[in-house]
Design a protein around this motif. Structure first.
Motif, mmCIF file in Angstrom:
data_model
loop_
_atom_site.group_PDB
_atom_site.id
_atom_site.type_symbol
_atom_site.label_atom_id
_atom_site.label_comp_id
_atom_site.label_asym_id
_atom_site.label_seq_id
_atom_site.Cartn_x
_atom_site.Cartn_y
_atom_site.Cartn_z
ATOM 1 N N THR A 368 31.830 -32.769 34.231
ATOM 2 C CA THR A 368 32.908 -32.478 35.463
ATOM 3 C C THR A 368 33.404 -31.028 35.458
ATOM 4 O O THR A 368 33.276 -30.177 34.263
ATOM 5 C CB THR A 368 34.172 -33.543 35.076
ATOM 6 O OG1 THR A 368 34.736 -32.969 33.650
ATOM 7 C CG2 THR A 368 33.512 -34.900 34.670
ATOM 8 N N GLY A 370 36.200 -28.577 35.073
ATOM 9 C CA GLY A 370 37.744 -28.480 34.735
ATOM 10 C C GLY A 370 38.038 -29.753 34.048
ATOM 11 O O GLY A 370 39.491 -29.869 33.832
ATOM 12 N N GLY A 371 37.171 -30.665 33.871
ATOM 13 C CA GLY A 371 37.535 -32.095 33.096
ATOM 14 C C GLY A 371 38.381 -33.018 34.096
ATOM 15 O O GLY A 371 38.712 -34.118 33.672
ATOM 16 N N ASN A 372 38.011 -32.662 35.208
ATOM 17 C CA ASN A 372 38.504 -33.633 36.447
ATOM 18 C C ASN A 372 37.451 -34.700 36.792
ATOM 19 O O ASN A 372 36.282 -34.389 37.253
ATOM 20 C CB ASN A 372 38.520 -32.741 37.783
ATOM 21 C CG ASN A 372 39.446 -33.749 38.696
ATOM 22 O OD1 ASN A 372 39.264 -34.775 38.723
ATOM 23 N ND2 ASN A 372 40.203 -32.855 39.891
ATOM 24 N N PRO A 373 37.863 -35.723 36.523
ATOM 25 C CA PRO A 373 36.975 -37.018 36.464
ATOM 26 C C PRO A 373 36.340 -37.192 37.981
ATOM 27 O O PRO A 373 35.332 -37.952 38.265
ATOM 28 C CB PRO A 373 37.738 -38.333 36.068
ATOM 29 C CG PRO A 373 38.967 -38.064 36.109
ATOM 30 C CD PRO A 373 39.164 -36.392 35.979
ATOM 31 N N LEU A 374 37.155 -36.618 38.953
ATOM 32 C CA LEU A 374 36.650 -36.907 40.224
ATOM 33 C C LEU A 374 35.821 -35.652 40.829
ATOM 34 O O LEU A 374 35.110 -35.919 41.746
ATOM 35 C CB LEU A 374 38.177 -36.830 41.298
ATOM 36 C CG LEU A 374 38.992 -37.855 41.026
ATOM 37 C CD1 LEU A 374 40.093 -37.826 41.882
ATOM 38 C CD2 LEU A 374 38.381 -39.338 41.173
ATOM 39 N N LEU A 375 35.415 -34.607 39.996
ATOM 40 C CA LEU A 375 34.731 -33.594 40.333
ATOM 41 C C LEU A 375 33.492 -33.906 39.508
ATOM 42 O O LEU A 375 33.375 -33.126 38.489
ATOM 43 C CB LEU A 375 35.489 -32.411 40.366
ATOM 44 C CG LEU A 375 36.532 -31.829 41.072
ATOM 45 C CD1 LEU A 375 37.279 -30.779 41.077
ATOM 46 C CD2 LEU A 375 36.405 -32.182 42.697
ATOM 47 N N SER A 380 29.980 -35.763 43.215
ATOM 48 C CA SER A 380 30.975 -35.199 44.303
ATOM 49 C C SER A 380 30.930 -33.802 44.373
ATOM 50 O O SER A 380 31.363 -33.086 45.277
ATOM 51 C CB SER A 380 32.277 -35.670 43.634
ATOM 52 O OG SER A 380 32.582 -35.418 42.524
#
Length: 505
Positions: A368, A370-375, A380
């Motif tokens: 991911t 920056g640790g963002n689970p959406l990125l 994605s």
């Protein structure tokens, strides 16, 4: 082998019984009916191995597991050949050995070239030890060497002045090679240095491999494939120089490097998804997919683009996930640029079976930002060009390899040299596998036996097989008898496929 311990308590009783009986206990000796195999002496035919010099790049050097180190160098194919040449008047063969079995180099206190890989039971990992070979410092016995295998050398580097100059290491970009610098050359070029040893026999291998490899390992994002005219001029100079004094030799062409596990070990569809995750990802790309259709509708209406052409690219660019394994999303610079119509419509698509993900992508895909689970990289967040070779880039590498190999074969034939089609050999390894004594070698990473842990260079056993192919070609061209001579060929079992992380230095 497990040792079996027998009890011998019954032997004294049996012995007493035999002594008490009036029988003849003199037994006829057991005859060994195994036929003796007569030794066959090696004959060199018309070849003269008294001064053997090898010229090439990393394969010639014995590079393996992502580094150059002593044990790997000892198992280089030229060193194996030299041991066989020594059976009939072959001379000494000296190599610029590294200082240790760690591999890599340091520049001062900074690790400039990484140590070797080893297999930790689940994956290849780098040794954490610090190399002791120092950039710019001479190798033992410099400059008296026979092996001029220089990792990283491209065809034109063999004729480039200053390629072995320590001063060239400090320029930006560097104009010298640290492996050649430590050989302390006395001549202006790599070719001149090798020729100054006045070889009576030479091997010339994998020249041209790095001319496509740098581009390939960068996913086509950087570097450039050497033009055919540049390669032809360099290779012609090499062949003409090495044969000018009547030396004989064997020449090997270059393989399709994209058949190596560095480019084949990671599947094009490595992303597992549940039905729920696939649905969520599809929702995330819904606006993008709709925008692609709108953009091509505009292009069909306002440019010479036909609807058939638009439909093909719409299908290629539509992002869609489903339950199971999924292709990754990538940036493809060869797609039609739509950003003038809509800046949000980047050149994204998903990989197909014709695309090749490079080996380092295996540890990047699914991470991911920056640790963002959406990125999620590869889902994605599309993968950058450096992580993948598109079909167009693969085709460019293949075309260049074909061009180089045409030149290599033609020039080898024109000089009456022995020739090894390493390209065909590697293709066979990648499909049916290669039989080497009791082993079948293939190009699978880690357990295939042929290709080392870096996914590009060979194992020691792979280099032994390469040596044998050259010995067989020498037999065919010069009338030697390595195939029939006692110990004339290398034995597979004498060479490892993986090195221990605890090799002594």
């Amino acid at each position: 082998m497990k040792k079996i311990n027998f009890k011998y308590n019954w032997l004294p009783v049996l012995f007493i019984g035999l002594v008490a009986c009036d029988v003849n206990n003199d037994l006829d000796p057991i005859k060994d009916n195994t036929p003796e195999v007569p030794e066959v002496a090696l004959t060199s035919g018309t070849a003269d191995f008294s001064k053997y010099v090898s010229l090439g790049a990393s394969f010639t050097a014995g590079f393996t597991d992502g580094a150059l180190f002593k044990e790997g160098q000892k198992n280089s194919f030229p060193n194996i050949l030299a041991s066989k040449f020594a059976m009939d008047k072959g001379g000494d063969f000296s190599q610029p050995l590294m200082n240790d079995n760690i591999g890599g180099m340091v520049n001062g206190t900074t690790v400039a070239l990484d140590p070797r890989f080893y297999f930790n039971g689940s994956a290849p990992v780098r040794l954490t030890a610090v190399p002791t070979t120092k950039i710019g410092f001479p190798a033992d016995n410099a400059p008296s060497f026979n092996n001029y295998g220089i990792p990283g050398a491209k065809s034109f580097h063999f004729v480039a002045p200053g390629y072995g100059s320590a001063a060239g290491l400090a320029t930006v970009p560097a104009t010298a090679n640290p492996y050649f610098v430590r050989m302390m050359p006395t001549q202006s070029t790599l070719l001149a240095e090798a020729a100054s040893k006045a070889p009576t026999f030479f091997t010339l291998s994998e020249v041209g491999g790095n001319d496509v490899l740098d581009y390939a390992v960068a996913g086509g994002a950087s570097g450039a494939i050497t033009p055919k005219a540049t390669f032809d001029a360099a290779f012609g100079a090499i062949i003409n120089t090495l044969t000018a004094q009547g030396a004989k030799g064997v020449v090997a062409n270059i393989p399709y490097i994209t058949t190596l596990p560095h480019f084949t070990a990671v599947p094009y569809n490595p992303v597992p998804m549940s039905a729920a995750s696939a649905t969520a990802s599809n929702q995330g790309f819904a606006l993008y997919n709709a925008g692609i259709v709108q953009a091509f509708t505009y292009l069909v209406a306002n440019t010479p683009m036909t609807q058939d052409m638009a439909d093909i690219e719409i299908a290629k660019r539509t992002i869609s996930f489903s339950e199971g394994n999924n292709a990754v999303v990538i940036v493809d610079k060869n797609l039609t640029d739509l950003t003038a119509i809509n800046p949000a419509l980047k050149s994204y698509r998903q990989t197909t079976s014709e695309d090749l993900l490079v080996l380092p992508s295996s540890s990047f895909i699914g991470t991911t930002v920056g640790g963002n689970p959406l990125l999620v990289n590869g889902v994605s967040v599309p993968l950058e060009d450096k992580w993948v070779l598109t079909k167009k880039e693969v085709d460019a590498i293949k075309d260049a390899t074909d061009d180089y190999n045409t030149t290599i074969k033609a020039m080898a034939d024109s000089k009456g040299l022995a020739f090894v089609d390493f390209n065909v050999i590697l293709q066979n390894a990648a499909t049916a596998g290669l039989q080497f004594d009791e082993y079948t070698l293939n190009t699978s990473l880690i357990f295939g036996g042929l290709v080392s842990l870096d996914g590009i260079h060979l194992t020691a056993r792979g280099y032994a097989l390469m040596a044998n192919k050259m010995l067989e070609a020498i037999d065919d061209k010069y009338g030697s008898n390595f195939k029939k001579a006692t110990k004339g060929l290398a034995k597979a079992a004498d060479y490892p496929t993986n090195y221990s992380p605890a090799l002594p230095n």
